[in-house]
Design a protein around this motif. Sequence first.
Motif, PDB file in Angstrom:
ATOM      1  N   ARG A 115     -24.407  25.803 -12.710  1.00  0.00           N
ATOM      2  CA  ARG A 115     -24.743  26.257 -14.216  1.00  0.00           C
ATOM      3  C   ARG A 115     -24.897  27.664 -13.758  1.00  0.00           C
ATOM      4  N   HIS A 116     -25.765  28.032 -12.934  1.00  0.00           N
ATOM      5  CA  HIS A 116     -25.940  29.385 -12.759  1.00  0.00           C
ATOM      6  C   HIS A 116     -25.037  30.240 -12.330  1.00  0.00           C
ATOM      7  N   ASP A 149     -22.531  30.391 -15.423  1.00  0.00           N
ATOM      8  CA  ASP A 149     -23.207  31.328 -16.239  1.00  0.00           C
ATOM      9  C   ASP A 149     -22.863  32.844 -15.831  1.00  0.00           C
ATOM     10  N   GLU A 188     -18.134  28.360 -19.478  1.00  0.00           N
ATOM     11  CA  GLU A 188     -19.558  27.318 -20.033  1.00  0.00           C
ATOM     12  C   GLU A 188     -18.917  25.932 -20.032  1.00  0.00           C
ATOM     13  N   HIS A 218     -20.317  23.011 -19.668  1.00  0.00           N
ATOM     14  CA  HIS A 218     -21.532  22.189 -19.817  1.00  0.00           C
ATOM     15  C   HIS A 218     -21.281  20.882 -20.689  1.00  0.00           C
TER      16      HIS A 218
END
Length: 107
Positions: free
Chosen positions: A60-61, A64, A69, A71
Motif C-alpha cells: 500500500r505504501h 501510494d 489506488e 485498495h
Amino acid sequence: MLYKFKSKASGDLLMLEPNGRRVLEIIGKDAGAKGIVLPEQMPAAIASLEAAILREEAERHAADAEGGEEHSFGYDGTAVSLRLRVMPFIELLKRSYKDNCDIVWGV
C-alpha cells in the motif's frame, strides 16, 4: 455466506466468506466448510497473519507513493486494510492458545 469460528476461550467470531477464506489460506488451512486449528498450530498462524499484514502495508505504501489506488473499500468508501479484517481472528488465536483450546469453524 459466513464463516463461524468457535473456541471455548472466547466468543464466536463471524467473518464474511471472502475474509474467512483469505484468513484460512494465509494460515495454510483448507478453506473448506469445516475445520480446526490446534493450539500447537496457533503461533505459526499468528506469525503468518502478521507477515501478511506487513506485506500488504508495504504494498500500500509503495502504491501510494506511485499514486496508485488499488485498495479494498468498506461501506463508507474508506480503505479496509487486512490488519482491520484479521485482528479479531489474531486475538481469537492468542486467547485460544493461552487457554490451550482448539478453534473450530463451519460455514
